[in-house]
Design a protein around this motif. Sequence first.
Motif, PDB file in Angstrom:
ATOM      1  N   PRO A  88       0.974  -1.178   0.083  1.00 58.35           N
ATOM      2  CA  PRO A  88      -0.303  -0.277   0.319  1.00 58.35           C
ATOM      3  C   PRO A  88       0.896   1.560  -0.040  1.00 58.35           C
ATOM      4  O   PRO A  88       0.824   2.129  -0.586  1.00 58.35           O
ATOM      5  N   LYS A  89       2.130   0.983   0.801  1.00 62.74           N
ATOM      6  CA  LYS A  89       2.838   2.467   0.707  1.00 62.74           C
ATOM      7  C   LYS A  89       3.350   2.662  -0.801  1.00 62.74           C
ATOM      8  O   LYS A  89       3.074   3.773  -1.219  1.00 62.74           O
ATOM      9  N   GLU A  90       4.203   1.969  -1.975  1.00 66.58           N
ATOM     10  CA  GLU A  90       4.205   1.832  -2.859  1.00 66.58           C
ATOM     11  C   GLU A  90       2.720   2.764  -3.605  1.00 66.58           C
ATOM     12  O   GLU A  90       3.486   3.659  -4.510  1.00 66.58           O
ATOM     13  N   VAL A  91       1.633   1.732  -3.349  1.00 69.80           N
ATOM     14  CA  VAL A  91       0.812   2.584  -4.568  1.00 69.80           C
ATOM     15  C   VAL A  91       0.225   4.357  -3.851  1.00 69.80           C
ATOM     16  O   VAL A  91      -0.163   4.213  -4.854  1.00 69.80           O
ATOM     17  N   TRP A  92       0.223   4.216  -2.494  1.00 66.69           N
ATOM     18  CA  TRP A  92       0.001   5.172  -2.387  1.00 66.69           C
ATOM     19  C   TRP A  92       0.977   6.541  -2.848  1.00 66.69           C
ATOM     20  O   TRP A  92       0.632   7.951  -3.502  1.00 66.69           O
ATOM     21  N   ARG A  93       2.332   6.020  -3.432  1.00 69.79           N
ATOM     22  CA  ARG A  93       3.517   6.565  -3.959  1.00 69.79           C
ATOM     23  C   ARG A  93       2.676   7.446  -5.124  1.00 69.79           C
ATOM     24  O   ARG A  93       3.006   8.488  -5.485  1.00 69.79           O
ATOM     25  N   ALA A  94       2.516   6.017  -5.675  1.00 68.60           N
ATOM     26  CA  ALA A  94       2.015   6.272  -7.360  1.00 68.60           C
ATOM     27  C   ALA A  94       0.299   7.258  -7.340  1.00 68.60           C
ATOM     28  O   ALA A  94       0.125   8.213  -7.604  1.00 68.60           O
ATOM     29  N   VAL A  95      -0.814   7.258  -6.396  1.00 67.26           N
ATOM     30  CA  VAL A  95      -1.555   7.801  -6.609  1.00 67.26           C
ATOM     31  C   VAL A  95      -0.781   9.526  -6.049  1.00 67.26           C
ATOM     32  O   VAL A  95      -1.726  10.424  -6.829  1.00 67.26           O
ATOM     33  N   TRP A  96      -0.226   9.584  -4.507  1.00 69.08           N
ATOM     34  CA  TRP A  96       0.107  10.806  -4.319  1.00 69.08           C
ATOM     35  C   TRP A  96       1.017  11.772  -5.214  1.00 69.08           C
ATOM     36  O   TRP A  96       0.264  12.465  -5.942  1.00 69.08           O
ATOM     37  N   GLN A  97       1.859  11.214  -6.371  1.00 79.18           N
ATOM     38  CA  GLN A  97       2.221  11.909  -7.793  1.00 79.18           C
ATOM     39  C   GLN A  97       0.793  12.035  -8.607  1.00 79.18           C
ATOM     40  O   GLN A  97       0.879  12.918  -9.881  1.00 79.18           O
ATOM     41  N   ALA A  98      -0.335  10.783  -8.951  1.00 79.18           N
ATOM     42  CA  ALA A  98      -1.120  10.894  -9.681  1.00 79.18           C
ATOM     43  C   ALA A  98      -1.887  12.640  -9.316  1.00 79.18           C
ATOM     44  O   ALA A  98      -2.361  13.254 -10.414  1.00 79.18           O
ATOM     45  N   LEU A  99      -2.557  12.005  -8.035  1.00 72.31           N
ATOM     46  CA  LEU A  99      -3.176  13.340  -7.957  1.00 72.31           C
ATOM     47  C   LEU A  99      -2.413  14.840  -7.101  1.00 72.31           C
ATOM     48  O   LEU A  99      -3.238  15.670  -7.108  1.00 72.31           O
TER      49      LEU A  99
END
Length: 64
Positions: free
Chosen positions: A46-57
Motif C-alpha cells: 500500500p505504501k508503494e501504491v500510495w506514492r503513485a497515487v500521491w504523484q498522480a493526484l
Amino acid sequence: MRHTEFWSRMEDHLGEGYARVWASQHVMGALGSRTAQEALDAGVSPKEVWRAVWQALELPASER
C-alpha cells in the motif's frame, strides 16, 4: 502503511464515494500500467501504491 490507512487517505482526498471508483479505474504508469486496486490485488505494498497515487493526484509533499 496498512491497507486501512491507504483507503483512509484515499477517502480523505477523493471522498468516500469516489475513492474506490478512482482506484479501480485510473491507470498509472508508475504501477506498471495498472490501477491502484489492481496493484494492491497483485501484492504491491500500500505504501508503494500510495506514492503513485500521491504523484498522480499531485498532492503536496506533506501528504506523502
